[in-house]
Design a protein around this motif. Structure first.
Motif, mmCIF file in Angstrom:
data_model
loop_
_atom_site.group_PDB
_atom_site.id
_atom_site.type_symbol
_atom_site.label_atom_id
_atom_site.label_comp_id
_atom_site.label_asym_id
_atom_site.label_seq_id
_atom_site.Cartn_x
_atom_site.Cartn_y
_atom_site.Cartn_z
ATOM 1 N N VAL A 69 0.838 -1.194 0.000
ATOM 2 C CA VAL A 69 0.000 0.000 0.000
ATOM 3 C C VAL A 69 0.875 1.246 0.000
ATOM 4 O O VAL A 69 0.616 2.209 -0.735
ATOM 5 C CB VAL A 69 -0.947 -0.016 1.219
ATOM 6 N N ALA A 72 2.167 1.925 -3.460
ATOM 7 C CA ALA A 72 1.126 2.497 -4.324
ATOM 8 C C ALA A 72 0.872 3.949 -3.954
ATOM 9 O O ALA A 72 0.756 4.828 -4.813
ATOM 10 C CB ALA A 72 -0.160 1.691 -4.189
ATOM 11 N N GLU A 73 0.853 4.193 -2.652
ATOM 12 C CA GLU A 73 0.597 5.547 -2.175
ATOM 13 C C GLU A 73 1.721 6.487 -2.601
ATOM 14 O O GLU A 73 1.476 7.632 -2.986
ATOM 15 C CB GLU A 73 0.471 5.522 -0.659
ATOM 16 N N VAL A 76 1.331 7.374 -6.367
ATOM 17 C CA VAL A 76 0.273 8.363 -6.583
ATOM 18 C C VAL A 76 0.662 9.705 -5.965
ATOM 19 O O VAL A 76 0.527 10.764 -6.583
ATOM 20 C CB VAL A 76 -1.055 7.843 -5.992
ATOM 21 N N GLY A 77 1.194 9.642 -4.746
ATOM 22 C CA GLY A 77 1.525 10.863 -4.033
ATOM 23 C C GLY A 77 2.584 11.684 -4.741
ATOM 24 O O GLY A 77 2.457 12.902 -4.873
ATOM 25 N N TYR B 134 -8.459 -2.490 6.219
ATOM 26 C CA TYR B 134 -7.389 -1.538 5.904
ATOM 27 C C TYR B 134 -7.112 -1.504 4.402
ATOM 28 O O TYR B 134 -6.979 -0.430 3.815
ATOM 29 C CB TYR B 134 -6.113 -1.908 6.673
ATOM 30 N N GLU B 138 -7.608 1.713 1.850
ATOM 31 C CA GLU B 138 -6.537 2.305 1.041
ATOM 32 C C GLU B 138 -6.883 2.264 -0.446
ATOM 33 O O GLU B 138 -6.574 3.202 -1.187
ATOM 34 C CB GLU B 138 -5.221 1.572 1.297
ATOM 35 N N ILE B 142 -6.741 5.768 -2.311
ATOM 36 C CA ILE B 142 -5.769 6.074 -3.363
ATOM 37 C C ILE B 142 -6.488 6.471 -4.654
ATOM 38 O O ILE B 142 -6.083 7.420 -5.332
ATOM 39 C CB ILE B 142 -4.808 4.882 -3.568
ATOM 40 N N TYR B 145 -7.600 10.055 -4.180
ATOM 41 C CA TYR B 145 -6.551 11.083 -4.265
ATOM 42 C C TYR B 145 -6.379 11.506 -5.725
ATOM 43 O O TYR B 145 -6.230 12.690 -6.035
ATOM 44 C CB TYR B 145 -5.200 10.558 -3.763
ATOM 45 N N ILE B 146 -6.375 10.507 -6.616
ATOM 46 C CA ILE B 146 -6.194 10.820 -8.035
ATOM 47 C C ILE B 146 -7.399 11.596 -8.557
ATOM 48 O O ILE B 146 -7.260 12.590 -9.270
ATOM 49 C CB ILE B 146 -6.005 9.538 -8.863
ATOM 50 N N PHE B 165 -4.459 13.957 -0.010
ATOM 51 C CA PHE B 165 -3.460 12.891 0.029
ATOM 52 C C PHE B 165 -2.691 12.894 1.341
ATOM 53 O O PHE B 165 -2.569 11.870 2.014
ATOM 54 C CB PHE B 165 -2.513 13.039 -1.163
ATOM 55 N N SER B 169 -3.309 10.045 4.141
ATOM 56 C CA SER B 169 -2.308 9.033 4.492
ATOM 57 C C SER B 169 -1.871 9.183 5.951
ATOM 58 O O SER B 169 -1.582 8.186 6.613
ATOM 59 C CB SER B 169 -1.111 9.083 3.547
#
Lengths: 101, 482
Positions: A69, A72-73, A76-77, B134, B138, B142, B145-146, B165, B169
């Motif tokens: 995760v 992936a985050e 994207v981040g 969880y 996520e 995610i 966020y995009i 974002f 997170s």
């Protein structure tokens, strides 16, 4: 002196707290993001320590998921941060105040 | 040669999830293999997949044979939420097409990402293990966020995306620490095993820490005060269709997981967390409704209104039991119709580049477009909780449950907040019906949008006039949880 479960949990929690503090006091978006990664890794240490203590695989498996995760985050981040930087030429969190109220 | 024992898990439990996943992948594949195809078709395909997933969920709900696959359950509680997500998803598909075309950000990935976010929400609602919850969380986050940063050349959209974002997170980091401590205390990630392990042991300091961390993570996701500060900025900056989605789906999903985790896993220490959520609920209602009073931007106003609604929903969580939980489910269903509907009218009105997001832009709408003004009137009445709209029924059951459970004072605070909220909802109506237009609004009506708004208005009235049927459905859904 032997290393016990408490030591690992203490280390993990300490890393987590450093991450939380970093997130709250840093002004650079990039460093804030890195602090979040630190929080996650602190939690990972706790998970592995508990899993070893219980002799249970679930905690180890959880760490693998957290790492996936986090990857992936990060993908994207970083893309989001890059787009923002292109438009604004800064990464200072205090300057992102187009919206108020 | 050794025989490999192949055990095929009971996939019946995850039919809706699989349908949504396959639809999402299909949309993505079609989009890059046929780039010239009209993107509206992808929206149609997505809506179709979600509709099928919703119908399958409804049928499983009626059958009521909880099937399970490792960490995921298909109990009626999860199915009810899957219906809400599907309904919200279909509506989002409908209101997005013309809007994205006009803003020239009409990408096929948009629909795929919405579908993946809905998949994440479904996993959150049906997860019975903290790990699954969880991962679902996520997956949803995610994708969102995009989506929030979809308008990549618009600084506001960038800013919304980055804020969402970072805080998203950060909050899942806190949530994760809560999970780790729970795991450390109980040695398990499975919700019912956790309940068994903490039952009779009472609340230790470490358990309270885990509870607070997890509650904080969820509070961020549902935008409850004092963890709400990201939501107005994100709602304002994100593309309006994404805002509509964010205000309903993730909130419902977070409540689904929140209720399941706290009633099943932390059921034995209910007394400890009830106080926590009472405080959160009051703070959320007051913050949301009072700050909404002085907003001039409609998206920002709806953001604060949605914070207020999270406060009412927490009353249902505090009350618990059959009526408390069922009223939360019913309210979330109603909320999907009325809130996405209200954002639909905002999209209808707005012109390229965020013009038309001000409440002042609604001035004189009744004279230029009788129909859209009426539709907005219905949604505003419903959000304010005025009979015979569905919003009234939803609030009625939540407050009635609170009175029955001995939280009459909490219900009074809720009703007072509701009265305050009427002021800012009615202000929009006054603007539409009693002032003259300053500029000539250009409405962007499309068939899909009209159909969605029509269905939403009908649903608001039907649920408002015949709430018993929907309440009994919600009640039978929560039976599996209690």
């Amino acid at each position: 002196m032997s290393v016990t479960l408490e030591h690992y949990i203490l280390l993990g929690t300490l890393l987590f707290l450093i991450g939380v503090t970093g997130f709250l006091i840093r002004k650079n978006i990039f460093l804030m993001f890195m602090s979040v990664e630190l929080m996650m890794n602190g939690v990972n240490i706790c998970f592995v320590a508990f899993a070893r203590y219980f002799g249970d695989m679930a905690g180890q498996a959880f760490v693998l998921f957290v790492m996936t995760v986090a990857a992936a985050e990060a993908a994207v981040g970083l893309a989001i941060i890059l787009t923002l930087y292109r438009n604004r030429d800064t990464l200072n969190a205090d300057e992102f105040n187009l919206m108020k109220g | 040669m050794t025989e490999i024992a192949l055990q095929i898990p009971n996939l019946k439990a995850i039919w809706p999830e699989m349908i949504v996943l396959v639809t999402g992948l299909t949309v993505l594949t079609i989009d890059f293999s046929l780039p010239r195809l009209n993107k509206g078709f992808l929206a149609f395909l997505g809506a179709l997949g979600l509709a099928v997933a919703g119908i399958v969920s409804y049928q499983t709900l009626l059958l009521d044979v909880p099937t399970e696959i490792v960490g995921l359950t298909a109990d009626p509680y999860a199915q009810f939420f899957k219906i809400i997500f599907s309904v919200a998803g279909v509506m989002i598909m409908g209101i997005s097409v013309r809007f994205l075309e006009r803003e020239q950000y009409h990408y096929g990935e948009y629909y795929a990402l919405v579908l993946f976010a809905i998949l994440g929400q479904m996993i959150m609602a049906s997860g019975t293990s903290l790990l699954v919850i969880y991962v679902g969380l996520e997956l949803m986050a995610i994708a969102l966020y995009i989506l929030a940063g979809l308008f990549k050349r618009t600084p506001r959209s960038n800013e919304a995306s980055v804020k969402y974002f970072l805080l998203g997170s950060f909050s899942s980091g806190l949530f994760l620490y809560g999970i780790a401590m729970t795991y450390g205390l109980t040695g398990s990630l499975d919700l019912s095993t956790i309940a068994g392990a903490i039952d009779g042991r009472g609340a230790s300091g470490l358990l309270l820490l885990a509870l607070i961390m997890m509650a904080t993570g969820f509070a961020f996701k549902v935008a409850a005060a004092p963890f709400h500060f990201w939501s107005p900025d994100v709602y304002e900056g994100a593309p309006t269709s994404v805002t509509a989605f964010m205000s309903v789906g993730p909130k419902a999903a977070a409540f689904a997981a929140l209720i399941r985790v706290f009633t099943v896993a932390f059921g034995p220490v209910r007394i400890e967390w009830t106080t926590l959520f009472i405080v959160l609920s009051i703070a959320t209602m007051v913050t949301g409704n009072f700050i909404a009073l002085r907003q001039t931007n409609i998206k920002r106003m709806l953001a604060y209104s949605s914070i207020g609604h999270a406060g009412y929903l927490m009353i249902g969580l505090v009350v618990g039991g059959e009526i408390g939980t069922a009223s939360v489910l019913l309210y979330l269903l109603i909320y999907a119709f009325m809130n996405i509907g209200a954002f639909g009218v905002v999209i209808l009105l707005n012109r390229v580049g965020g013009v038309g997001d001000q409440i002042d832009d609604f001035a004189g709408l009744a004279k230029t477009s009788q129909a859209s003004a009426f539709v907005m009137l219905v949604f505003m009445f419903s959000l304010a909780g005025i009979p015979p709209t569905a919003g009234f029924a939803g609030k009625f059951y939540i407050f009635m449950g609170a009175v029955q459970a001995g939280y009459a004072w909490l219900a009074v605070i809720g009703v007072l907040n509701s009265a305050v909220s009427a002021y800012y909802y009615l202000r929009v109506i006054v603007k539409m019906y009693m002032t003259d237009a300053t500029t000539e609004p250009t409405l962007n009506v499309s068939t899909a949008m009209s159909a969605i708004l029509f269905v939403a208005v009908v649903a608001v009235f039907v649920i408002g006039i015949f709430p018993e049927f929907f309440l009994s459905l919600a009640k039978s859904s929560v039976a599996s949880l209690l």
